[in-house]
Design an enzyme around this catalytic site. Structure first.
Site, short mmCIF file in Angstrom:
data_model
loop_
_atom_site.label_atom_id
_atom_site.label_comp_id
_atom_site.label_asym_id
_atom_site.label_seq_id
_atom_site.Cartn_x
_atom_site.Cartn_y
_atom_site.Cartn_z
N ARG A 103 0.98 -0.34 -8.89
CA ARG A 103 0.23 -1.36 -9.54
C ARG A 103 -1.43 -0.94 -9.57
NH1 ARG A 103 0.54 -7.69 -8.93
NH2 ARG A 103 -0.44 -7.15 -6.76
N THR A 107 -6.53 -3.51 -12.71
CA THR A 107 -6.07 -3.99 -13.90
C THR A 107 -4.83 -4.71 -13.78
OG1 THR A 107 -4.99 -2.05 -14.28
CG2 THR A 107 -7.24 -2.15 -15.26
N ASP A 201 3.31 -8.44 1.04
CA ASP A 201 3.22 -7.09 0.36
C ASP A 201 4.64 -6.51 0.99
OD1 ASP A 201 3.35 -4.09 0.10
OD2 ASP A 201 1.49 -4.54 -0.89
N ASP A 204 4.44 -2.81 2.65
CA ASP A 204 3.68 -2.75 4.05
C ASP A 204 4.22 -3.59 4.99
OD1 ASP A 204 1.66 -1.74 2.65
OD2 ASP A 204 0.26 -3.58 2.58
#
Length: 211
Positions: A103, A107, A201, A204
């Protein structure tokens, strides 16, 4: 589009531990594998099988085996890789393809950077592995690619999903054969496009790179 929320107590319990920010990466990885195996059990209810004659120690009988072409598991790199072992443990005969989509944090749109999939997916049942269904961009792009290359039906397995992502997928797949299996539907997305409460995340936390 079909949606199945697997709200089994064991799934909810494991998700709770997964969400806890103090859960270390080794425990996080193990829980993801366990959760994916549980979710995959639900996701493969419609997996295609064919009859096979066998001999038991007592008598001949007819059972079933996974049909050909075999199911295709498609983890979305990188976080989806952490889900692969849990799926393969349940369906060891599955074939595996990979797609890399990230991603753009400015944006929030998906950007594809790698694909390793069979050229012809005709008559295939495909199972996409992606921990988080947030905006839906990455998953929609993956599902579109699979259908465009001949997949017969596609099932996505996600640990948690946001309502916004579910609605985006509903619009993206239209009347094609798509099933979404999730462990939980969370409240929504925050201003950065992250699921809340979510679990952070996933990539992560899987690989120990969370701050």
């Amino acid at each position: 589009m079909r949606i199945h929320v697997a709200d089994h107590p064991l799934i909810t319990h494991k998700l709770t531990v997964l969400r806890d920010k103090t859960t270390p990466s080794p425990t996080f990885r193990q829980l993801v594998e366990e959760l994916v195996t549980l979710l995959s059990y639900e996701a493969t209810r419609e997996v295609r099988v064919e009859p096979i004659d066998i001999e038991t120690p007592v008598a001949p009988t007819t059972g079933v085996q996974i049909s050909s072409p075999r199911p295709l598991a498609v983890p979305i790199i990188r976080a989806g890789l952490g889900m692969l072992d849990g799926f393969v443990k349940l369906v060891p005969s599955t074939q595996v393809g990979f797609i890399g989509i990230q991603r753009n944090e400015d944006t929030l749109q998906p950007e594809t950077y790698a694909k390793r999939l069979p050229e012809d997916l005709s008559n295939r049942q495909c199972f996409v592995l992606d921990p988080m269904l947030a905006t839906g961009g990455s998953l929609a792009a993956t599902v579109d690619y699979l259908f465009e290359h001949g997949a017969q039906d596609v099932t996505a397995i996600c640990l948690v999903a946001a309502p916004e992502g579910i609605e985006a997928m509903r619009k993206a797949v239209g009347d094609r054969e798509f099933t979404l299996v999730v462990g939980a539907v969370d409240a929504g997305l925050n201003e950065r496009g992250y699921i809340t409460p979510g679990l952070g995340d996933a990539g992560d936390r899987l690989y120990g790179t969370a701050e």
